[in-house]
Design a protein around this motif. Structure first.
Motif, PDB file in Angstrom:
ATOM      1  N   ILE A   1     -22.717   5.482 -16.713  1.00 24.17           N
ATOM      2  CA  ILE A   1     -21.590   5.549 -15.783  1.00 24.17           C
ATOM      3  C   ILE A   1     -22.152   5.702 -14.380  1.00 24.17           C
ATOM      4  O   ILE A   1     -22.837   6.679 -14.076  1.00 24.17           O
ATOM      5  N   ASN A   2     -21.876   4.718 -13.528  1.00 33.00           N
ATOM      6  CA  ASN A   2     -22.398   4.677 -12.166  1.00 33.00           C
ATOM      7  C   ASN A   2     -21.243   4.763 -11.172  1.00 33.00           C
ATOM      8  O   ASN A   2     -20.314   3.954 -11.219  1.00 33.00           O
ATOM      9  N   VAL A   3     -21.292   5.749 -10.274  1.00 34.66           N
ATOM     10  CA  VAL A   3     -20.283   5.895  -9.232  1.00 34.66           C
ATOM     11  C   VAL A   3     -20.786   5.197  -7.972  1.00 34.66           C
ATOM     12  O   VAL A   3     -21.841   5.559  -7.429  1.00 34.66           O
ATOM     13  N   VAL A   4     -20.054   4.177  -7.526  1.00 31.70           N
ATOM     14  CA  VAL A   4     -20.385   3.465  -6.294  1.00 31.70           C
ATOM     15  C   VAL A   4     -19.567   4.072  -5.158  1.00 31.70           C
ATOM     16  O   VAL A   4     -18.337   4.122  -5.224  1.00 31.70           O
ATOM     17  N   THR A   5     -20.246   4.551  -4.146  1.00 33.57           N
ATOM     18  CA  THR A   5     -19.576   5.278  -3.076  1.00 33.57           C
ATOM     19  C   THR A   5     -19.139   4.342  -1.952  1.00 33.57           C
ATOM     20  O   THR A   5     -19.643   3.233  -1.800  1.00 33.57           O
ATOM     21  N   LYS A   6     -18.197   4.823  -1.171  1.00 34.84           N
ATOM     22  CA  LYS A   6     -17.760   4.073  -0.001  1.00 34.84           C
ATOM     23  C   LYS A   6     -18.837   4.134   1.076  1.00 34.84           C
ATOM     24  O   LYS A   6     -19.410   5.185   1.333  1.00 34.84           O
ATOM     25  N   LYS A   7     -19.092   2.977   1.709  1.00 35.12           N
ATOM     26  CA  LYS A   7     -20.157   2.861   2.699  1.00 35.12           C
ATOM     27  C   LYS A   7     -19.575   2.739   4.103  1.00 35.12           C
ATOM     28  O   LYS A   7     -18.428   2.312   4.280  1.00 35.12           O
ATOM     29  N   PRO A   8     -20.340   3.114   5.122  1.00 31.77           N
ATOM     30  CA  PRO A   8     -19.884   2.887   6.493  1.00 31.77           C
ATOM     31  C   PRO A   8     -19.678   1.396   6.765  1.00 31.77           C
ATOM     32  O   PRO A   8     -20.341   0.547   6.171  1.00 31.77           O
ATOM     33  N   TYR A   9     -18.748   1.100   7.661  1.00 31.66           N
ATOM     34  CA  TYR A   9     -18.472  -0.277   8.017  1.00 31.66           C
ATOM     35  C   TYR A   9     -18.285  -0.373   9.525  1.00 31.66           C
ATOM     36  O   TYR A   9     -18.154   0.641  10.231  1.00 31.66           O
ATOM     37  N   GLU A  10     -18.266  -1.584  10.026  1.00 27.42           N
ATOM     38  CA  GLU A  10     -18.118  -1.793  11.469  1.00 27.42           C
ATOM     39  C   GLU A  10     -16.691  -1.465  11.905  1.00 27.42           C
ATOM     40  O   GLU A  10     -15.733  -1.892  11.281  1.00 27.42           O
ATOM     41  N   GLY A  11     -16.558  -0.672  12.963  1.00 29.08           N
ATOM     42  CA  GLY A  11     -15.244  -0.347  13.491  1.00 29.08           C
ATOM     43  C   GLY A  11     -14.881   1.101  13.255  1.00 29.08           C
ATOM     44  O   GLY A  11     -15.631   1.886  12.669  1.00 29.08           O
ATOM     45  N   PHE A  12     -13.680   1.454  13.743  1.00 29.81           N
ATOM     46  CA  PHE A  12     -13.171   2.814  13.582  1.00 29.81           C
ATOM     47  C   PHE A  12     -11.968   2.782  12.663  1.00 29.81           C
ATOM     48  O   PHE A  12     -11.116   1.899  12.738  1.00 29.81           O
ATOM     49  N   GLY A  13     -11.871   3.760  11.770  1.00 27.94           N
ATOM     50  CA  GLY A  13     -10.723   3.825  10.884  1.00 27.94           C
ATOM     51  C   GLY A  13     -10.862   4.972   9.912  1.00 27.94           C
ATOM     52  O   GLY A  13     -11.862   5.682   9.891  1.00 27.94           O
ATOM     53  N   GLY A  14      -9.834   5.136   9.115  1.00 27.76           N
ATOM     54  CA  GLY A  14      -9.898   6.193   8.122  1.00 27.76           C
ATOM     55  C   GLY A  14      -8.518   6.642   7.695  1.00 27.76           C
ATOM     56  O   GLY A  14      -7.495   5.992   7.970  1.00 27.76           O
ATOM     57  N   SER A  15      -8.484   7.783   7.025  1.00 28.19           N
ATOM     58  CA  SER A  15      -7.219   8.317   6.529  1.00 28.19           C
ATOM     59  C   SER A  15      -7.363   9.809   6.268  1.00 28.19           C
ATOM     60  O   SER A  15      -8.468  10.318   6.058  1.00 28.19           O
ATOM     61  N   VAL A  16      -6.225  10.479   6.282  1.00 27.87           N
ATOM     62  CA  VAL A  16      -6.132  11.888   5.896  1.00 27.87           C
ATOM     63  C   VAL A  16      -5.013  11.984   4.882  1.00 27.87           C
ATOM     64  O   VAL A  16      -3.936  11.411   5.077  1.00 27.87           O
ATOM     65  N   SER A  17      -5.267  12.701   3.775  1.00 30.33           N
ATOM     66  CA  SER A  17      -4.307  12.710   2.683  1.00 30.33           C
ATOM     67  C   SER A  17      -4.085  14.132   2.177  1.00 30.33           C
ATOM     68  O   SER A  17      -4.998  14.959   2.178  1.00 30.33           O
ATOM     69  N   TYR A  18      -2.854  14.384   1.748  1.00 31.00           N
ATOM     70  CA  TYR A  18      -2.517  15.662   1.112  1.00 31.00           C
ATOM     71  C   TYR A  18      -1.782  15.363  -0.186  1.00 31.00           C
ATOM     72  O   TYR A  18      -0.818  14.587  -0.214  1.00 31.00           O
ATOM     73  N   THR A  19      -2.248  15.976  -1.275  1.00 31.71           N
ATOM     74  CA  THR A  19      -1.645  15.797  -2.588  1.00 31.71           C
ATOM     75  C   THR A  19      -1.269  17.163  -3.146  1.00 31.71           C
ATOM     76  O   THR A  19      -2.039  18.117  -3.033  1.00 31.71           O
ATOM     77  N   ALA A  20      -0.092  17.248  -3.743  1.00 25.08           N
ATOM     78  CA  ALA A  20       0.354  18.500  -4.353  1.00 25.08           C
ATOM     79  C   ALA A  20       1.134  18.166  -5.606  1.00 25.08           C
ATOM     80  O   ALA A  20       1.665  17.060  -5.768  1.00 25.08           O
ATOM     81  N   GLY A  21       1.180  19.154  -6.533  1.00 25.32           N
ATOM     82  CA  GLY A  21       1.929  18.898  -7.751  1.00 25.32           C
ATOM     83  C   GLY A  21       1.861  20.025  -8.749  1.00 25.32           C
ATOM     84  O   GLY A  21       1.600  21.188  -8.393  1.00 25.32           O
ATOM     85  N   SER A  22       2.086  19.688  -9.991  1.00 30.39           N
ATOM     86  CA  SER A  22       2.170  20.667 -11.074  1.00 30.39           C
ATOM     87  C   SER A  22       0.868  21.438 -11.229  1.00 30.39           C
ATOM     88  O   SER A  22      -0.203  20.993 -10.819  1.00 30.39           O
ATOM     89  N   PHE A  23       1.001  22.616 -11.860  1.00 29.63           N
ATOM     90  CA  PHE A  23      -0.121  23.504 -12.170  1.00 29.63           C
ATOM     91  C   PHE A  23      -0.854  23.954 -10.900  1.00 29.63           C
ATOM     92  O   PHE A  23      -2.076  24.110 -10.894  1.00 29.63           O
ATOM     93  N   GLY A  24      -0.096  24.144  -9.832  1.00 33.79           N
ATOM     94  CA  GLY A  24      -0.685  24.655  -8.601  1.00 33.79           C
ATOM     95  C   GLY A  24      -1.687  23.727  -7.967  1.00 33.79           C
ATOM     96  O   GLY A  24      -2.644  24.179  -7.328  1.00 33.79           O
ATOM     97  N   THR A  25      -1.488  22.420  -8.119  1.00 33.71           N
ATOM     98  CA  THR A  25      -2.427  21.443  -7.566  1.00 33.71           C
ATOM     99  C   THR A  25      -2.203  21.259  -6.075  1.00 33.71           C
ATOM    100  O   THR A  25      -1.086  20.954  -5.633  1.00 33.71           O
ATOM    101  N   HIS A  26      -3.271  21.442  -5.294  1.00 30.82           N
ATOM    102  CA  HIS A  26      -3.263  21.154  -3.864  1.00 30.82           C
ATOM    103  C   HIS A  26      -4.601  20.507  -3.516  1.00 30.82           C
ATOM    104  O   HIS A  26      -5.656  21.041  -3.853  1.00 30.82           O
ATOM    105  N   ARG A  27      -4.523  19.359  -2.857  1.00 30.09           N
ATOM    106  CA  ARG A  27      -5.747  18.628  -2.506  1.00 30.09           C
ATOM    107  C   ARG A  27      -5.586  18.019  -1.126  1.00 30.09           C
ATOM    108  O   ARG A  27      -4.632  17.296  -0.856  1.00 30.09           O
ATOM    109  N   VAL A  28      -6.528  18.334  -0.266  1.00 25.08           N
ATOM    110  CA  VAL A  28      -6.587  17.744   1.071  1.00 25.08           C
ATOM    111  C   VAL A  28      -7.860  16.924   1.152  1.00 25.08           C
ATOM    112  O   VAL A  28      -8.948  17.398   0.779  1.00 25.08           O
ATOM    113  N   SER A  29      -7.755  15.694   1.604  1.00 32.03           N
ATOM    114  CA  SER A  29      -8.941  14.842   1.709  1.00 32.03           C
ATOM    115  C   SER A  29      -8.905  14.050   3.005  1.00 32.03           C
ATOM    116  O   SER A  29      -7.830  13.784   3.561  1.00 32.03           O
TER     117      SER A  29
END
Length: 875
Positions: free
Chosen positions: A233-261
């Motif tokens: 099992i090989n995890v291929v990671t996201k690589k830098p690219y030309e330009g500016f961009g991105g995202s900010v995300s918040y996930t919440a849900g059952s069983f006290g799930t909170h995730r900020v990325s």
């Protein structure tokens, strides 16, 4: 005069109009003049871009007349910048294969979003899937987004022929990831961008570009250090690219799930790079049971810089810190008959965790990778890779095992010895009580204190060529590989309490009073060496009163454990091993349609083992060949393939301090796979279908001795055979709809159970399916439809699917018997709104609230229905 002015004005208007409508047209080919579909072309200094069609052609329109620079990028090929004058047509640009560098424009323009069938990692050569004799399954980042996946375990539900065996626990450095079964054998996700990495359960999905499950034994290219018999099992990671961009995300849900990325990419200079990208996340989640939690912080900065057209380097780091309780895994008894044989008979309370939040492990990890690519010539590239991994595991690790009362039966030989008149009044009541505990499911809660770290270093030097000998095209990798692995553990495992309970004090006192102090001391040492256990708990989660665990409570406390383990000695062990390897692999085009691949690896393994002993030291030299052939019956659309792959795993000797034989040594496990099938790429990449049949023969396979009581005891088996079929479909039937589905059937059997270690046929396992093989039948499906621009529900998308498995024998031997986990099908669905600047999504996992289980000699209850919501801002 007025007419002249109007004519001049008209001339400038026409000239300006023509200047704005110039275009650059051309074809992108590789160095064998093969057209390349899906290549990204971007105009330097603007947001204009396009990609090539199935014939490798492109048209970049609405350009000013004059000189321009365009960037040509394609996964598995060297990014190329060329100067072009617009308007111009009939341009042909040649790009050369090299290290993978992801460009954002490729991701956004790909139609079949659940298919990524071009990789530079699987064969250490940039091959399209249709010309690759190796079989692999990919899980893309778009699929992870569609399913609102928050961990790698859930992501792997989408891979073909993969089933989860054990949960991710962090129980030891580098061993804290989950265990999965593929093609009948256990494996873990331990590769990052083709190199070893630690504790990948902490890797956040926002960092994952795709997951590649490489099928079959793959020692020729990956060696024995991180290989398995059924796949990698090989995890291929996201690589830098030309330009500016991105995202900010918040996930919440059952069983006290909170995730900020967060995922942020930016250039560090006005033009030409370097380019910097950082992914970071924080996840906190409670268990769906009555106790348990997980908290993970993750950050991964990376840097890519193309110094010039010849030199490119990239650097990546991953730091994660996970604090978690051990997920509930109930180990079924060994060495004695089972009481229950299925979940209905067991009547398990699935809401019980059998633990408390005071029992947790902290597992920090730190991985690094540095890659330097240098273009020696148009035909040859040098690639130097250095990777390192460091991991720790500290805290309390607990597991629950049925039949723990068997430990008390170590006293039984004394009842028929000359000492019987002295000891029987004290031993017989204890044996009766232990027998009563064995008459029902009494899960013994066993606790260890972990304090260990591990360090890996891996240096690879690859020379990658694409050249012709006569008219025959060769794509070759020649590599050198060095791996150094060290581990330092200061774990504590012992039971200073047991001989102070029940009748032990009076028994030891009677022996001493009758001149048998040596036997009393021997018994005390024997039982102090047992792992510490603090309670017997039945399947309904109730503590069973026992004289061996007086004052037992359902939820143990750290304060009590610290008091117990202050009397347990630290076992300080340092281990080390090194691997030196050389390998070569060549893909040869016999004709345009027929491709043949041959490879060979030589591994020299130097095991120093426990540095305080020399008994487990050894060296081993191993050869690993492979062979493959691909015939494209319909060029670029349909291919027929066959492969032979070889794999091996070195097995560490076992030191037996109190045995007449101080060391038990094992032969390396050897695997040979024969496989054949078809691959398709129809309708300009909108339909990918693969089907294959495989047959794997494994010799000298290690397994747990079925006659061993409680603690596992390793033996070897002469032959295990695994065979099966796999089908995978990725399709984009029309705009907006993406479909993924797979089915696999696996038949694994112990065909020759002779054990060289035991010098006998282990008939208890003969012709049985090994417990690590998982369910025979696995299937999954996911469909995602996004309404197109101009429709009433523009930007709205819906997703739905399921995954499931047939019943599974989590215990399967003639001593304990058979315990069967039931089959299951789990349905999931979701809906989202995906606009230019933001995305909102809602997901329901396990829609029908199905109760289901996985396991490997264990029972692992899986999560009930759960709701997840996510909000992402894109910039």
């Amino acid at each position: 005069m007025k007419g002249i002015v109007n004519a001049v004005l008209l001339f400038f208007v026409v000239a300006t109009s023509l200047a704005q409508t110039g275009s650059i047209q051309g074809t992108i080919v590789d160095n064998s003049n093969e057209p390349l579909p899906g290549v990204a072309i971007k105009l330097v200094g603007s947001n204009k871009g396009t990609q090539t069609d199935i014939d490798g052609k492109f048209d970049l329109t609405n350009l000013n007349a004059g000189k321009h620079q365009i960037i040509i990028s394609y996964i598995g090929f060297k990014t190329k910048t060329v100067a072009v004058t617009a308007p111009s047509t009939n341009n042909t640009f040649v790009i050369y294969e090299g290290n993978e560098l992801l460009q954002e424009v490729q991701v956004s323009s790909r139609n079949n979003k659940f298919s990524r069938k071009h990789t530079a990692y699987v064969s250490k050569l940039p091959l399209r899937d249709i010309e690759n004799a190796q079989v692999y399954s990919t899980v893309t980042s778009e699929l992870l987004d569609s399913q609102i996946v928050t961990n790698i375990d859930d992501a792997l539900n989408n891979a073909t022929g993969i089933s989860k065996l054990w949960e991710a626990t962090g129980r030891a450095p580098g061993e804290g990831t989950g265990y999965f079964s593929t093609r009948g054998f256990a494996t873990q996700p331990k590769l990052v961008d083709g190199m070893p990495g630690f504790t990948l359960s902490a890797v956040d999905p926002s960092y994952i570009e795709r997951i590649e499950v490489i099928k079959g034994p793959s020692a020729t290219l990956f060696g024995s250090t991180d290989t398995s018999l059924g796949g990698l099992i090989n995890v291929v990671t996201k690589k830098p690219y030309e330009g500016f961009g991105g995202s900010v995300s918040y996930t919440a849900g059952s069983f006290g799930t909170h995730r900020v990325s967060a995922d942020i990419n930016t250039p560090l200079a006005k033009s030409g790079g370097p380019y910097f990208r950082v992914n970071a996340s924080y996840l906190t989640q409670d268990s769906f049971q009555d106790a348990g939690f997980r908290k993970t912080f993750f950050i991964a900065p990376s840097l890519s810089y193309r110094v010039n057209n010849r030199l490119n380097f990239s650097v990546g780091f991953e730091y994660a810190r996970t604090k978690q309780t051990n997920p509930s895994m109930l180990f079924l008894r060994r060495g004695a008959p089972l009481i229950s044989t299925n979940m209905d008979e067991l009547n398990l309370d699935t809401t019980k965790s059998f633990t408390s939040n005071d029992l947790y492990l902290t597992s920090p990890t730190f991985n690094t990778r540095t890659i330097v690519d240098y273009k020696i010539s148009d035909e040859w590239t040098s690639q130097t890779v250095f990777a390192s991994s460091y991991a720790e595991a500290k805290g309390y690790y607990q597991y629950n095992i049925d039949g723990g009362a068997l430990a008390i039966f170590g006293l039984q030989p004394l009842t028929t010895s000359p000492l019987a008149p002295i000891v029987n009044p004290y031993i017989n009541p204890m044996l009766m009580e232990a027998g009563g505990l064995l008459g029902t499911e009494a899960f013994t809660r066993v606790i260890d204190k972990q304090n260990a770290n591990a360090t890996n270093y891996n240096l690879q030097q690859n020379f990658i060529g694409d050249f012709k000998i006569g008219d025959l095209r060769n794509r070759m990798v020649f590599g050198l590989d060095f791996v150094n692995r060290s581990q330092h553990s200061r774990n504590q495992s012992g039971n200073p309490v047991l001989t102070t309970t029940s009748n032990f004090p009076t028994l030891l006192g009677a022996l001493t009073a009758n001149g048998q102090a040596a036997i009393a001391q021997q018994l005390q040492a024997q039982y102090r060496a047992f792992p510490y256990f603090d309670a017997f708990i039945n399947a309904q989660g109730n503590v069973i009163n026992s004289s061996f665990t007086p004052g037992a409570t359902y939820q143990p406390s750290t304060a009590n454990l610290e008091n117990v383990f202050s009397s347990v000695p630290v076992r300080d062990i340092r281990t080390n091993s090194k691997t030196f390897a050389v390998y070569v692999s060549d893909v040869l085009n016999i004709t345009k349609e027929l491709t043949v691949k041959v490879g060979l690896r030589l591994d020299y393994f130097d095991q120093q083992g426990d540095l305080s002993h020399t008994d487990d030291d050894y060296t081993k030299t191993t050869f690993s060949p492979n062979f493959g052939a691909v015939y494209q019956a319909i060029p670029n659309k349909l291919s027929v393939f066959a492969n032979y792959q070889n794999g091996f795993m070195n097995v560490d000797p076992v030191i037996n301090p109190s045995s007449p034989e101080p060391t038990t040594t094992f032969q390396p496990i050897k695997a040979n796979q024969f496989e054949g099938g078809i691959k398709t790429n129809f309708f300009q990449g909108k339909l990918n279908f693969g089907a294959s049949y495989y047959h794997i023969i494994v010799n000298d396979k290690t397994a747990n001795d079925p006659t061993g009581v409680l603690l596992p005891r390793r033996i070897d088996l002469k032959e295990v055979v695994s065979k099966g079929v796999e089908f995978e479909l990725n399709a984009n039937p029309f705009d907006g709809l993406n479909i993924r589905g797979s089915y696999s059937y696996n038949d694994t059997r112990v065909t020759d159970a002779y054990s060289q270690i035991k010098k006998r046929e282990v008939t208890e396992l003969l012709d049985r399916r090994p417990e690590e093989s998982g369910p025979q039948n696995l299937y999954n499906f996911w469909a995602d439809y996004k309404f197109q621009e101009g429709s009433f529900l523009e930007n709205v998308g819906i997703g739905a699917g399921f995954n499931g498995a047939s019943s599974h024998k989590t215990i399967n031997n003639s001593v304990s018997g058979v315990f069967t986990l039931p089959s299951y099908t789990v349905f999931n669905t979701g809906v989202y709104y995906d606009a230019k600047d933001f995305r909102v999504g809602l997901k329901v996992n396990n829609l029908t609230d199905k109760t289901y289980f996985t396991g490997w000699s264990t029972i692992n209850t899986q999560a009930p229905r759960a709701f997840l919501g996510t909000l992402t801002y894109k910039f």
